[in-house]
Design an enzyme around this catalytic site. Sequence first.
Site, PDB file in Angstrom:
ATOM      1  N   ASP A 267     -34.056 -25.562 -77.648  1.00 34.22           N
ATOM      2  CA  ASP A 267     -32.847 -24.815 -77.999  1.00 34.22           C
ATOM      3  C   ASP A 267     -31.948 -24.688 -76.768  1.00 34.22           C
ATOM      4  OD1 ASP A 267     -30.892 -23.228 -79.054  1.00 34.22           O
ATOM      5  OD2 ASP A 267     -32.125 -21.412 -79.211  1.00 34.22           O
ATOM      6  N   LYS A 274     -26.373 -22.248 -73.828  1.00 37.40           N
ATOM      7  CA  LYS A 274     -26.994 -21.154 -73.081  1.00 37.40           C
ATOM      8  C   LYS A 274     -26.727 -21.366 -71.593  1.00 37.40           C
ATOM      9  CE  LYS A 274     -30.994 -20.396 -76.142  1.00 37.40           C
ATOM     10  NZ  LYS A 274     -30.703 -19.032 -76.616  1.00 37.40           N
ATOM     11  N   ASP A 285     -39.238 -22.732 -78.573  1.00 37.85           N
ATOM     12  CA  ASP A 285     -38.524 -22.303 -79.778  1.00 37.85           C
ATOM     13  C   ASP A 285     -39.086 -22.925 -81.062  1.00 37.85           C
ATOM     14  OD1 ASP A 285     -36.635 -20.480 -80.568  1.00 37.85           O
ATOM     15  OD2 ASP A 285     -34.947 -21.884 -80.488  1.00 37.85           O
ATOM     16  N   ASP A 344     -25.729 -21.174 -81.194  1.00 33.38           N
ATOM     17  CA  ASP A 344     -27.013 -20.717 -80.647  1.00 33.38           C
ATOM     18  C   ASP A 344     -27.791 -19.861 -81.655  1.00 33.38           C
ATOM     19  OD1 ASP A 344     -29.008 -20.557 -78.790  1.00 33.38           O
ATOM     20  OD2 ASP A 344     -28.009 -19.069 -77.523  1.00 33.38           O
ATOM     21  N   GLU A 346     -29.128 -20.786 -84.318  1.00 32.14           N
ATOM     22  CA  GLU A 346     -29.508 -21.974 -85.096  1.00 32.14           C
ATOM     23  C   GLU A 346     -30.781 -21.789 -85.904  1.00 32.14           C
ATOM     24  OE1 GLU A 346     -30.437 -21.472 -82.074  1.00 32.14           O
ATOM     25  OE2 GLU A 346     -32.551 -21.961 -82.262  1.00 32.14           O
ATOM     26  N   ARG A 348     -31.891 -19.388 -87.784  1.00 35.66           N
ATOM     27  CA  ARG A 348     -31.682 -18.891 -89.145  1.00 35.66           C
ATOM     28  C   ARG A 348     -31.140 -19.987 -90.060  1.00 35.66           C
ATOM     29  NH1 ARG A 348     -27.777 -14.282 -86.881  1.00 35.66           N
ATOM     30  NH2 ARG A 348     -29.249 -14.573 -85.171  1.00 35.66           N
TER      31      ARG A 348
HETATM   32  N1  BES Z   1     -34.261 -19.119 -79.684  1.00 37.37           N
HETATM   33  C1  BES Z   1     -33.328 -18.073 -79.482  1.00 37.37           C
HETATM   34  C2  BES Z   1     -33.986 -16.690 -79.384  1.00 37.37           C
HETATM   35  C3  BES Z   1     -34.917 -16.504 -78.215  1.00 37.37           C
HETATM   36  C4  BES Z   1     -34.429 -15.996 -77.023  1.00 37.37           C
HETATM   37  C5  BES Z   1     -36.258 -16.797 -78.323  1.00 37.37           C
HETATM   38  C6  BES Z   1     -35.268 -15.815 -75.948  1.00 37.37           C
HETATM   39  C7  BES Z   1     -37.117 -16.616 -77.252  1.00 37.37           C
HETATM   40  C8  BES Z   1     -36.609 -16.128 -76.057  1.00 37.37           C
HETATM   41  C9  BES Z   1     -32.335 -18.056 -80.637  1.00 37.37           C
HETATM   42  O1  BES Z   1     -32.045 -19.274 -81.201  1.00 37.37           O
HETATM   43  C10 BES Z   1     -31.040 -17.514 -80.099  1.00 37.37           C
HETATM   44  O2  BES Z   1     -30.462 -18.150 -79.276  1.00 37.37           O
HETATM   45  N2  BES Z   1     -30.611 -16.366 -80.627  1.00 37.37           N
HETATM   46  C11 BES Z   1     -29.388 -15.753 -80.211  1.00 37.37           C
HETATM   47  C12 BES Z   1     -28.648 -15.330 -81.452  1.00 37.37           C
HETATM   48  C13 BES Z   1     -27.231 -14.876 -81.185  1.00 37.37           C
HETATM   49  C14 BES Z   1     -26.383 -16.041 -80.732  1.00 37.37           C
HETATM   50  C15 BES Z   1     -26.672 -14.281 -82.465  1.00 37.37           C
HETATM   51  C16 BES Z   1     -29.750 -14.563 -79.342  1.00 37.37           C
HETATM   52  O3  BES Z   1     -30.742 -13.885 -79.629  1.00 37.37           O
HETATM   53  O4  BES Z   1     -29.081 -14.351 -78.346  1.00 37.37           O
HETATM   54 ZN    ZN Z   2     -33.510 -20.677 -81.079  1.00 36.91          ZN
HETATM   55 MN    MN Z   3     -30.504 -20.321 -80.174  1.00 34.56          MN
END
Ligand code: BES
Ligand code: ZN
Ligand code: MN
Length: 498
Positions: A267, A274, A285, A344, A346, A348
């Site tokens: 991811d 990111k 991920d 990001d 993604e 869901r």
């Molecule tokens: N894979 C990440 C969530 C994550 C973060 C898992 C750190 C493990 C460690 C997910 O895809 C993500 O990026 N979520 C975003 C959502 C936001 C953009 C609404 C997040 O949590 O910042």
């Molecule tokens: Zn993710």
């Molecule tokens: Mn993400």
Amino acid sequence: MTALSVSTSSAASLRADALVIGVGKGPKGLVVAPGAEAVAEAFEGKLAEVLSTLGATGAEGESVKLPSPAGLKAALILAVGLGEPSDEGYGQEALRRAAGVAARTLSGVKKAALALPAASAEEFEAVALGGLLGSYSYTTYKVSENGKAPVGELVLLTDRKGSKDVKAAVERAAAIGEEINRARDLINAAPNDLNPKSFAAIAQAAGKEHGLKVEVLDEKALTKGGFGGILGVGTGSDNPPRLVKISYTHPKAKATLAFVGKGITYDSGGISLKPAGHNETMKCDMSGAAAVFAAVVAAKRLGLAVNITTWLALAENMPSGSATRPGDVLKMYGGKTVEVLNTDAEGRLVLADAIVRAGEENPDVIVDVATLTGAMMMALGNRTFGVMSNSDELRNRLHATAEEVGEQSWPMPLPADLRKGMVESTIADLANMGERMGGGLVAGLFLKEFVADGIDWAHLDIAGPAFHEGAPFGYIPRGGTGSAIRTLVRFAEDTAKS
Ligand code: BES
Ligand code: ZN
Ligand code: MN
């Protein structure tokens, strides 16, 4: 891989390189736990005093090595802390952790005997599982963290070897422990080695090995089927996405479970990239997909009387000229439209397609497992996963199940007021982002939109506990942990029994 065996030999007479005993925290200081009588005798009653003088207190996580006195076959004694006992003893989780500490401390040793105080078959299983999980080391790219091989063999000492429940306990621990360790290998694999295609191939090979039906939808089949969420996430990558279905059926099954796993093999965030510091561990991920994969294989190995259909939603989230843009609208499997406001968010999107597909087969329950949000880590920390559900009963049941097997979880709500942030202010049915506050719950509410009416569904957000960055503790190594697998297997077992 570390071998597990059982022996009725006495702790004094078994030939092993090391003998592991338990010590606890009593009201007046360190106490020697049951199982260590022979060792205490060989120390002429001074064992507790020797250990205390060396600084041991019997606290959880402690380990002290002693040279063996005359009268014992093993050359080394390892005393591991069990913490404070209750009236019922030290408990399964303390035993699991102590066995994990012992196995890790004894890396490089060929054969170790465990004489920990396991009074019941369940406690015996806990020692066996803790030992197997603690012996884990990721060896694909180098020998191990400390350059030593994992402990070769763990011999569990018992005076009731022949008894059926002891044999069953070790078999269960082996099936669950080996599959958790296999999931850890998948999570730890570098993302240039593990991509959607290679993950799908591993699932196919496991299907052959264990007699599970595995079907793989490649990018062509996904396009034909209209899986706009999975395709939209995967389109920026040179490694195309996959949806894998693994089916386990049992002739006596009365219920069918669907397990859905988020399988983002990397991811990067996509176009909503990111920043550095947030993507080094994003190979983890796919931990949800690894968890549901391990759980279905373990269920098959245990022969549980339940049907389980497992869905691995696999994609790599990358930025490129063909990547989904913030602002794009995707047509999801089943027909709902989603405006992608942040690429990001993604997980869901791939899960939504898989949840709709899983729902078409009308299972009794859908459980999805995903490293879904940083917000859940903010809320619950690094060792606890969040449990959300459209059914209070199912949510409470999963929380209780996790507690039984020694996994930390907490029930989280799906407040209806957070839904409007994803529905209003978008040109599509839904946006993939809503309010920032309560982000873990917003993600859960998004998924809920894709659950067919009448199906009980739960969502486990394992973003915190899936990947452990600090020093190892108990039976948890650095890197992939195998979070939620024990909970899923116990949930399937309970379903089979009911
Ligand atoms: N894979 C990440 C969530 C994550 C973060 C898992 C750190 C493990 C460690 C997910 O895809 C993500 O990026 N979520 C975003 C959502 C936001 C953009 C609404 C997040 O949590 O910042
Ligand atoms: Zn993710
Ligand atoms: Mn993400």
